[in-house]
Design an enzyme around this catalytic site. Structure first.
Site, mmCIF file in Angstrom:
data_model
loop_
_atom_site.group_PDB
_atom_site.id
_atom_site.type_symbol
_atom_site.label_atom_id
_atom_site.label_comp_id
_atom_site.label_asym_id
_atom_site.label_seq_id
_atom_site.Cartn_x
_atom_site.Cartn_y
_atom_site.Cartn_z
ATOM 1 N N ALA A 12 -18.544 -33.657 43.582
ATOM 2 C CA ALA A 12 -18.117 -35.062 43.655
ATOM 3 C C ALA A 12 -17.905 -35.684 42.277
ATOM 4 C CB ALA A 12 -19.153 -35.874 44.436
ATOM 5 N N ARG A 15 -13.390 -33.724 38.221
ATOM 6 C CA ARG A 15 -12.069 -34.387 38.192
ATOM 7 C C ARG A 15 -11.496 -34.544 39.598
ATOM 8 N NH1 ARG A 15 -12.123 -31.865 32.979
ATOM 9 N NH2 ARG A 15 -12.522 -29.926 34.085
ATOM 10 N N GLY A 104 -11.314 -26.021 47.869
ATOM 11 C CA GLY A 104 -10.180 -25.857 46.956
ATOM 12 C C GLY A 104 -10.591 -25.207 45.646
ATOM 13 N N THR A 106 -11.175 -22.600 42.845
ATOM 14 C CA THR A 106 -10.454 -21.356 42.524
ATOM 15 C C THR A 106 -11.322 -20.443 41.654
ATOM 16 O OG1 THR A 106 -9.435 -22.288 40.543
ATOM 17 C CG2 THR A 106 -8.227 -22.549 42.628
ATOM 18 N N ASN A 130 -4.276 -24.309 46.158
ATOM 19 C CA ASN A 130 -3.508 -25.502 45.822
ATOM 20 C C ASN A 130 -3.241 -26.266 47.112
ATOM 21 O OD1 ASN A 130 -1.285 -27.315 45.114
ATOM 22 N ND2 ASN A 130 -1.318 -26.210 43.176
ATOM 23 N N HIS A 162 -1.901 -25.419 32.289
ATOM 24 C CA HIS A 162 -2.962 -26.317 32.768
ATOM 25 C C HIS A 162 -3.692 -26.964 31.587
ATOM 26 C CE1 HIS A 162 -2.635 -24.379 36.768
ATOM 27 N NE2 HIS A 162 -3.172 -25.493 37.207
ATOM 28 N N HIS A 163 -4.441 -27.997 31.917
ATOM 29 C CA HIS A 163 -5.284 -28.711 30.956
ATOM 30 C C HIS A 163 -6.304 -27.789 30.286
ATOM 31 C CE1 HIS A 163 -8.583 -28.710 33.954
ATOM 32 N NE2 HIS A 163 -7.591 -28.816 34.834
ATOM 33 N N LYS A 166 -9.637 -26.174 32.082
ATOM 34 C CA LYS A 166 -9.607 -25.255 33.223
ATOM 35 C C LYS A 166 -10.385 -23.987 32.890
ATOM 36 C CE LYS A 166 -6.631 -23.168 36.677
ATOM 37 N NZ LYS A 166 -7.590 -23.507 37.745
ATOM 38 N N GLY A 172 -5.448 -20.010 40.312
ATOM 39 C CA GLY A 172 -5.409 -19.544 41.700
ATOM 40 C C GLY A 172 -4.026 -19.771 42.296
HETATM 41 P P1 NAD Z 1 -14.436 -30.073 37.226
HETATM 42 O O1 NAD Z 1 -15.104 -29.122 36.287
HETATM 43 O O2 NAD Z 1 -13.970 -31.398 36.710
HETATM 44 O O3 NAD Z 1 -15.385 -30.370 38.496
HETATM 45 C C1 NAD Z 1 -16.200 -29.437 39.119
HETATM 46 C C2 NAD Z 1 -17.479 -30.150 39.517
HETATM 47 O O4 NAD Z 1 -18.267 -29.249 40.302
HETATM 48 C C3 NAD Z 1 -18.324 -30.582 38.300
HETATM 49 O O5 NAD Z 1 -18.694 -31.941 38.432
HETATM 50 C C4 NAD Z 1 -19.525 -29.663 38.391
HETATM 51 O O6 NAD Z 1 -20.715 -30.258 37.874
HETATM 52 C C5 NAD Z 1 -19.607 -29.425 39.892
HETATM 53 N N1 NAD Z 1 -20.438 -28.286 40.278
HETATM 54 C C6 NAD Z 1 -20.672 -27.127 39.591
HETATM 55 N N2 NAD Z 1 -21.537 -26.360 40.276
HETATM 56 C C7 NAD Z 1 -21.852 -27.042 41.400
HETATM 57 C C8 NAD Z 1 -22.705 -26.771 42.513
HETATM 58 N N3 NAD Z 1 -23.432 -25.644 42.585
HETATM 59 N N4 NAD Z 1 -22.775 -27.676 43.518
HETATM 60 C C9 NAD Z 1 -22.069 -28.844 43.450
HETATM 61 N N5 NAD Z 1 -21.264 -29.159 42.415
HETATM 62 C C10 NAD Z 1 -21.159 -28.262 41.404
HETATM 63 O O7 NAD Z 1 -13.237 -29.262 37.857
HETATM 64 P P2 NAD Z 1 -12.000 -29.800 38.729
HETATM 65 O O8 NAD Z 1 -10.815 -29.942 37.851
HETATM 66 O O9 NAD Z 1 -12.434 -30.935 39.594
HETATM 67 O O10 NAD Z 1 -11.748 -28.510 39.645
HETATM 68 C C11 NAD Z 1 -12.761 -27.991 40.488
HETATM 69 C C12 NAD Z 1 -12.259 -26.702 41.126
HETATM 70 O O11 NAD Z 1 -11.115 -26.988 41.946
HETATM 71 C C13 NAD Z 1 -11.782 -25.645 40.112
HETATM 72 O O12 NAD Z 1 -12.068 -24.382 40.629
HETATM 73 C C14 NAD Z 1 -10.267 -25.874 40.056
HETATM 74 O O13 NAD Z 1 -9.546 -24.732 39.650
HETATM 75 C C15 NAD Z 1 -10.012 -26.212 41.506
HETATM 76 N N6 NAD Z 1 -8.811 -27.009 41.752
HETATM 77 C C16 NAD Z 1 -8.159 -26.738 42.907
HETATM 78 C C17 NAD Z 1 -7.069 -27.495 43.254
HETATM 79 C C18 NAD Z 1 -6.410 -27.235 44.576
HETATM 80 O O14 NAD Z 1 -5.365 -27.847 44.886
HETATM 81 N N7 NAD Z 1 -6.971 -26.357 45.414
HETATM 82 C C19 NAD Z 1 -6.617 -28.535 42.435
HETATM 83 C C20 NAD Z 1 -7.321 -28.796 41.255
HETATM 84 C C21 NAD Z 1 -8.435 -28.030 40.935
#
Ligand code: NAD
Length: 279
Positions: A12, A15, A104, A106, A130, A162-163, A166, A172
């Site tokens: 939660a 990002r 979601g 990856t 995605n 990507h940013h 990542k 993914g």
């Molecule tokens: P992020 O690093 O900003 O957020 C991830 C969050 O998960 C962090 O707040 C972290 O503290 C938390 N976290 C880590 N371990 C945890 C646990 N055991 N339990 C609960 N929370 C935990 O990353 P993001 O940019 O939000 O992306 C998150 C994931 O989603 C990545 O794998 C990214 O590649 C993927 N993503 C997927 C899509 C999609 O469309 N499917 C889009 C964007 C990002």
């Protein structure tokens, strides 16, 4: 008026988690109520109100690391954008409680993917690298293009940008699009994938799909699938200009998933993009 869908957010404070909170918590995407917000104990936002963390007025939900308590709040569905290592424990907890799971995250390894599959025997799971409509439409188009170009000498390369934050590469989504190309060509993706090139690599064999990952700045995600032959190139591209496109897709999946039979669904199922789709 139908009751709002009760949402448990996992990751939660990340990002994506905050983008989903901004949309669902403000009512910009209507029909949801956030009932719990879970993140890792190491998150700097631990204990903060998830609405405030997302730039909204308080929602009365503190970011917590207690998944069991979040499940006990009785959500209709969980949306999870966290970390691959979290997946096995989350899978077990949600399956035991019978809560549908939109995931979601990856970069999952084989064991983490197996945990998803095992959960999908017990609860509906929607996994998508995605969640945007555009990328899932692109998947269909890439598969169709590769099928049409099969055996005609078109090389396929996938680039993604990507940013800088990542954690996994290639994305993914790039692998997902590579799967579409491999399926269209009728190739085995694992045997034809090449990740970057360096040194004296020799000439490029035809049966190869190259993946190239660029990292920098705040790019939410750009993907291009290139088909190249003598005399022409075809490029199929998608550019996300905001994370909201992923957040909207995840919320769409969260509205679609509850009540489905246990299975592993894709975003193409949610969007009814599969040829002869069933939903
Ligand atoms: P992020 O690093 O900003 O957020 C991830 C969050 O998960 C962090 O707040 C972290 O503290 C938390 N976290 C880590 N371990 C945890 C646990 N055991 N339990 C609960 N929370 C935990 O990353 P993001 O940019 O939000 O992306 C998150 C994931 O989603 C990545 O794998 C990214 O590649 C993927 N993503 C997927 C899509 C999609 O469309 N499917 C889009 C964007 C990002």
């Amino acid at each position: 008026m139908t009751a709002p869908i009760q949402l448990l957010l996992i990751g939660a404070a990340g990002r994506m988690g905050l983008a989903i909170t901004r949309l669902a918590g403000s009512g910009l995407v209507p029909g949801f109520r956030i009932t719990a917000a879970v993140d890792s104990p190491s998150s700097p936002l631990m204990g903060k109100d998830v609405g405030v963390a997302a730039g909204l007025p308080p929602l009365g939900i503190a970011i917590s690391s207690d998944l069991a308590a979040a499940i006990a709040a009785g959500p209709d569905v969980a949306i999870d954008f966290s970390a691959p290592a979290a997946a096995p424990a989350t899978a077990e907890a949600l399956a035991n409680a019978g809560i549908p799971w939109v995931i979601g995250t990856t970069g999952l390894n084989d064991a983490e993917k197996a945990a998803l599959q095992a959960a999908a025997d017990r609860i509906p799971v929607m996994f998508a690298a995605n969640t945007s409509l555009g990328i899932n439409l692109l998947y269909v188009l890439v598969e169709q293009a590769a099928r049409a170009l099969r055996g005609r000498g078109y090389d396929c390369e996938i680039t993604e940008r990507h940013h800088r934050h990542k954690k996994d590469a290639p994305s993914g989504t790039a692998l997902y699009l590579g799967r579409a190309a491999a399926d269209g060509y009728q190739w085995n993706l694992a045997q034809t994938a090449v990740h970057g090139r360096s040194g004296i690599t020799g000439e490029r064999p035809e049966q190869q799909i190259g993946f190239h990952a660029l990292r920098g700045g705040d790019i939410p995600g750009d993907h291009t699938v290139l088909f190249a032959t003598d005399g022409e190139t075809i490029e199929l591209s998608h550019r996300a200009t905001s994370r909201d496109t992923f957040a909207i897709g995840a919320l769409r999946a969260a509205a679609w998933l509850p009540g489905r039979p246990p299975a592993l669904y894709s975003m193409r199922d949610v969007l009814n993009l599969n040829p002869g789709g069933t939903s």
